[in-house]
Design a protein around this motif. Sequence first.
Motif, mmCIF file in Angstrom:
data_model
loop_
_atom_site.group_PDB
_atom_site.id
_atom_site.type_symbol
_atom_site.label_atom_id
_atom_site.label_comp_id
_atom_site.label_asym_id
_atom_site.label_seq_id
_atom_site.Cartn_x
_atom_site.Cartn_y
_atom_site.Cartn_z
ATOM 1 N N ASN A 31 7.040 -18.399 8.102
ATOM 2 C CA ASN A 31 5.987 -18.902 9.046
ATOM 3 C C ASN A 31 5.784 -18.077 10.187
ATOM 4 O OD1 ASN A 31 5.491 -21.063 6.836
ATOM 5 N ND2 ASN A 31 7.167 -22.382 7.616
ATOM 6 N N ILE A 32 6.671 -17.756 10.590
ATOM 7 C CA ILE A 32 7.014 -16.648 12.146
ATOM 8 C C ILE A 32 6.004 -15.280 12.030
ATOM 9 C CG2 ILE A 32 8.016 -15.493 13.592
ATOM 10 C CD1 ILE A 32 10.350 -17.322 13.441
ATOM 11 N N ALA A 33 6.013 -14.484 10.859
ATOM 12 C CA ALA A 33 5.283 -13.705 10.521
ATOM 13 C C ALA A 33 4.461 -13.629 10.448
ATOM 14 C CB ALA A 33 6.444 -13.037 9.342
ATOM 15 N N LEU A 34 4.054 -14.892 9.531
ATOM 16 C CA LEU A 34 2.420 -15.707 8.896
ATOM 17 C C LEU A 34 1.586 -15.798 10.529
ATOM 18 C CD1 LEU A 34 2.649 -17.215 5.804
ATOM 19 C CD2 LEU A 34 1.906 -15.203 6.072
ATOM 20 N N ALA A 35 2.798 -16.928 11.160
ATOM 21 C CA ALA A 35 1.748 -16.742 12.687
ATOM 22 C C ALA A 35 1.731 -15.651 13.325
ATOM 23 C CB ALA A 35 2.756 -18.361 13.020
ATOM 24 N N TRP A 36 2.260 -14.773 13.957
ATOM 25 C CA TRP A 36 2.458 -13.786 14.336
ATOM 26 C C TRP A 36 1.112 -12.393 13.634
ATOM 27 C CZ3 TRP A 36 4.158 -11.501 19.178
ATOM 28 C CH2 TRP A 36 3.933 -10.680 19.325
#
Length: 157
Positions: A31-36
């Motif tokens: 989720n953090i990678a996609l949001a970034w």
Amino acid sequence: MTEAQDSGRKLTGWHVLAIFGGAFGVIIAVNIALAWNAIATFPGLEVKNSYVASQTFDVRRAEQEALGWTAQAEVREEAVVLRFTDVDGQPVKPADLSVKLGRSTHVKDDHTPEFFWDGRQFVAADALAPGHWNVWVNAHADDGTLFEQRLEFFVKD
């Protein structure tokens, strides 16, 4: 108890905690990678102040529709073709033209190719990568009326 039944390893609370922690850790990391990536590749705003732009939208739209122009964009053999036609289907050459090509998902491929008038349409040499492309067109008629449009096309492999 036989040797095969007693392997010496038991599922304890710590094992279960580690499994749940690892699973949630993977989910949170994805989720953090996609949001970034979503934030890093966002192309940004179309206008600085949408309220101010909306105040003249109806007038600009009516002026543009009164021109009766239709714009089409397509790719042909490593060239982008941009065609303007009037209500009778005849070619139109705007007084001035500004065109930007790019993708809707990121700005790294945005560029402004040089278009040349060939007597019926505008042509720009441009070898585009496969995928969806946007063409942002700003053109002025001889009387100064602004024609703005975003066109889309798809380049096959």
